[in-house]
Design a protein around this motif. Structure first.
Motif, mmCIF file in Angstrom:
data_model
loop_
_atom_site.group_PDB
_atom_site.id
_atom_site.type_symbol
_atom_site.label_atom_id
_atom_site.label_comp_id
_atom_site.label_asym_id
_atom_site.label_seq_id
_atom_site.Cartn_x
_atom_site.Cartn_y
_atom_site.Cartn_z
ATOM 1 N N THR A 64 0.850 -1.187 0.000
ATOM 2 C CA THR A 64 0.000 0.000 0.000
ATOM 3 C C THR A 64 0.887 1.239 0.000
ATOM 4 O OG1 THR A 64 -0.082 0.201 2.411
ATOM 5 C CG2 THR A 64 -1.742 -1.212 1.367
ATOM 6 N N ASN A 65 0.292 2.365 -0.362
ATOM 7 C CA ASN A 65 1.040 3.618 -0.344
ATOM 8 C C ASN A 65 1.531 3.938 1.062
ATOM 9 O OD1 ASN A 65 1.950 6.070 -1.781
ATOM 10 N ND2 ASN A 65 0.507 7.109 -0.440
ATOM 11 N N ASN A 66 0.726 3.635 2.071
ATOM 12 C CA ASN A 66 1.137 3.919 3.450
ATOM 13 C C ASN A 66 2.420 3.181 3.816
ATOM 14 O OD1 ASN A 66 -0.881 5.725 4.171
ATOM 15 N ND2 ASN A 66 -2.280 4.128 4.862
ATOM 16 N N ASP A 77 0.735 8.812 -4.470
ATOM 17 C CA ASP A 77 -0.577 8.642 -3.852
ATOM 18 C C ASP A 77 -1.396 7.547 -4.527
ATOM 19 O OD1 ASP A 77 -0.234 10.524 -1.851
ATOM 20 O OD2 ASP A 77 -0.861 12.174 -3.136
ATOM 21 N N TRP A 78 -0.702 6.562 -5.094
ATOM 22 C CA TRP A 78 -1.399 5.400 -5.637
ATOM 23 C C TRP A 78 -1.790 4.490 -4.481
ATOM 24 C CZ3 TRP A 78 3.284 4.552 -9.340
ATOM 25 C CH2 TRP A 78 3.248 5.519 -10.357
ATOM 26 N N ALA A 79 -2.979 3.940 -4.548
ATOM 27 C CA ALA A 79 -3.441 3.063 -3.461
ATOM 28 C C ALA A 79 -2.546 1.848 -3.313
ATOM 29 C CB ALA A 79 -4.883 2.639 -3.715
ATOM 30 N N SER A 119 -1.795 2.556 -9.805
ATOM 31 C CA SER A 119 -2.590 1.419 -9.333
ATOM 32 C C SER A 119 -3.907 1.324 -10.085
ATOM 33 C CB SER A 119 -2.842 1.523 -7.831
ATOM 34 O OG SER A 119 -3.621 2.650 -7.521
ATOM 35 N N GLU A 124 -5.544 -2.970 -6.608
ATOM 36 C CA GLU A 124 -6.222 -2.682 -5.341
ATOM 37 C C GLU A 124 -6.976 -3.898 -4.826
ATOM 38 O OE1 GLU A 124 -8.513 0.899 -5.984
ATOM 39 O OE2 GLU A 124 -6.773 1.864 -6.933
ATOM 40 N N LYS A 128 -6.547 -5.791 -1.312
ATOM 41 C CA LYS A 128 -7.710 -5.979 -0.435
ATOM 42 C C LYS A 128 -7.937 -7.458 -0.131
ATOM 43 C CE LYS A 128 -12.500 -4.882 0.455
ATOM 44 N NZ LYS A 128 -13.695 -4.090 0.086
ATOM 45 N N ASP A 294 -5.144 1.522 6.266
ATOM 46 C CA ASP A 294 -5.713 2.842 6.459
ATOM 47 C C ASP A 294 -5.851 3.078 7.962
ATOM 48 O OD1 ASP A 294 -5.929 3.265 3.740
ATOM 49 O OD2 ASP A 294 -7.987 2.495 3.638
#
Length: 364
Positions: A64-66, A77-79, A119, A124, A128, A294
């Motif tokens: 993930t981007n995080n 800022d791509w998921a 992404s 994604e 997920k 998130d």
């Protein structure tokens, strides 16, 4: 609502695919004629990698981007962020890449090279899918043709994965109901809800004989094994649970929805990893994002569906979290009033509650 047309068969395949991922086995995520062959990074082993590499070529790591930002990978800022898989990367390196609780014990080699690939829904959905399996959101992946035969691997549709939360909420059905006297609220009934295609059950705690015509006093409570059962002082969940039952009883009746959304939806194991990061100095928000999640992974569609099936269209919601108000109203439940629901701090949860106030908008 998204996900209304997803079949029970598709949801069943998601549950079966999640079981495969939790055993460290690859699955295929498809979107039209495109597909990704993926396995969870945190469960990587040398034999699993050898098998993976005999089945596909040109594999890459996806986070993930995080999580990518915590690894100092410049993002867009791509998921979902694709990283090149360097030749030196072993299974042990992959596990450490996925799990930030290992950052100190296994310093990450790096630097990592981002692949310039914005992404897509397919990316994604792959991320997920491992979240759905209650694993850390990091995978080893390879692009394959959707028509390519992988007879031993489960295949799931990307659209079904991305909309599974809402589809599963609509598929909730009451499967059991029993009177269970509680300390301080003896006239109580527990009603269990289970998705028709399988999945984790949620429980409605109905106290007294609440009026279906007026807004009912209620609380959405996400399960917290450490706080609710063990009395952990790191959070205020146990106090909120017991305090809500007491308040509803004193008000003459109402309902508490006990949702299987441990750790704001990341699962118990990942929550314990977040606690380990908090011991290293990260606050509750930064711990979740460093893990790649998130800040809050929950959805409140199940709560709305449970209320509707119980006959409650309007509520007086006990919460300090404005997102719960918005979450219920998004799915057609009227929140007539937000009722404050807070308790004194202790030395162990003072910083936790301060972070919720400062970073997640809680009214404390």
């Amino acid at each position: 609502m998204k996900g209304m047309n997803i079949s029970d068969q598709s949801l069943l395949r998601l549950e079966r695919a999640a079981d495969e991922l939790r055993r460290g086995q690859p699955v295929v995520v498809t979107a039209g004629d495109r597909a990704l062959f993926v396995m969870p990074l945190e469960l990587a082993t040398t034999p699993a990698l050898e098998r993976f590499d005999t089945m596909v070529t040109d594999s890459f790591v996806m986070l993930t981007n995080n999580r990518a930002l915590s690894l100092k990978v410049a993002g867009e800022d791509w998921a979902a962020v694709r990283l090149e898989r360097p030749s030196w990367m072993t299974a042990e390196d992959m596990v450490a890449l996925a799990d930030p609780t290992l950052d100190l014990a296994s310093p990450l080699k790096g630097p990592y090279s981002r692949i310039n690939h914005p992404s897509t829904a397919l990316d994604e959905a792959a991320i997920k899918m491992v979240k759905w399996a209650r694993l850390l959101p990091a995978v080893l992946a390879a692009e394959v043709e959707a028509a390519k035969a992988f007879p031993d691997q489960m295949a799931v549709d990307a659209d079904a994965v991305l909309n599974a939360d809402f589809a599963q909420a609509l598929a909730l059905r009451q499967v059991a109901s029993a009177r269970v006297p509680l300390a301080g609220a003896e006239n109580t009934r527990l009603v269990s809800f289970r998705p028709t295609a399988g999945g984790i059950e949620h429980i409605a705690i109905v106290i007294g004989e609440p009026n279906r015509h007026d807004p009912v006093l209620m609380r959405i409570h996400s399960e917290c094994f450490t706080g609710d059962l063990l009395g952990s002082l790191k959070c205020d969940c146990g106090e909120q649970l017991r305090g809500a039952i007491k308040a509803i009883e004193e008000a003459g009746g109402g309902v508490l929805l006990y949702l299987a959304q441990e750790g704001r939806g990341i699962g118990l194991i990942s929550k314990l990893k977040a606690y380990a990061l908090q011991d290293q100095g990260y606050d509750t928000v930064d711990a979740n994002t460093r893990l790649g999640f998130d800040v809050d992974e929950r959805v409140f569609a199940p709560a709305a569906e449970m209320l509707k099936q119980l006959g409650f269209g309007a509520v007086r919601l006990m919460t300090n979290n404005p997102d719960k108000v918005a979450g219920l109203e998004r799915f057609g439940v009227t929140v007539a009033e937000r009722v404050a629901h807070k308790f004194p701090t202790n030395p162990h949860n003072e910083q936790y509650l301060a972070t919720k106030k400062a970073k997640t908008g809680h009214i404390l």
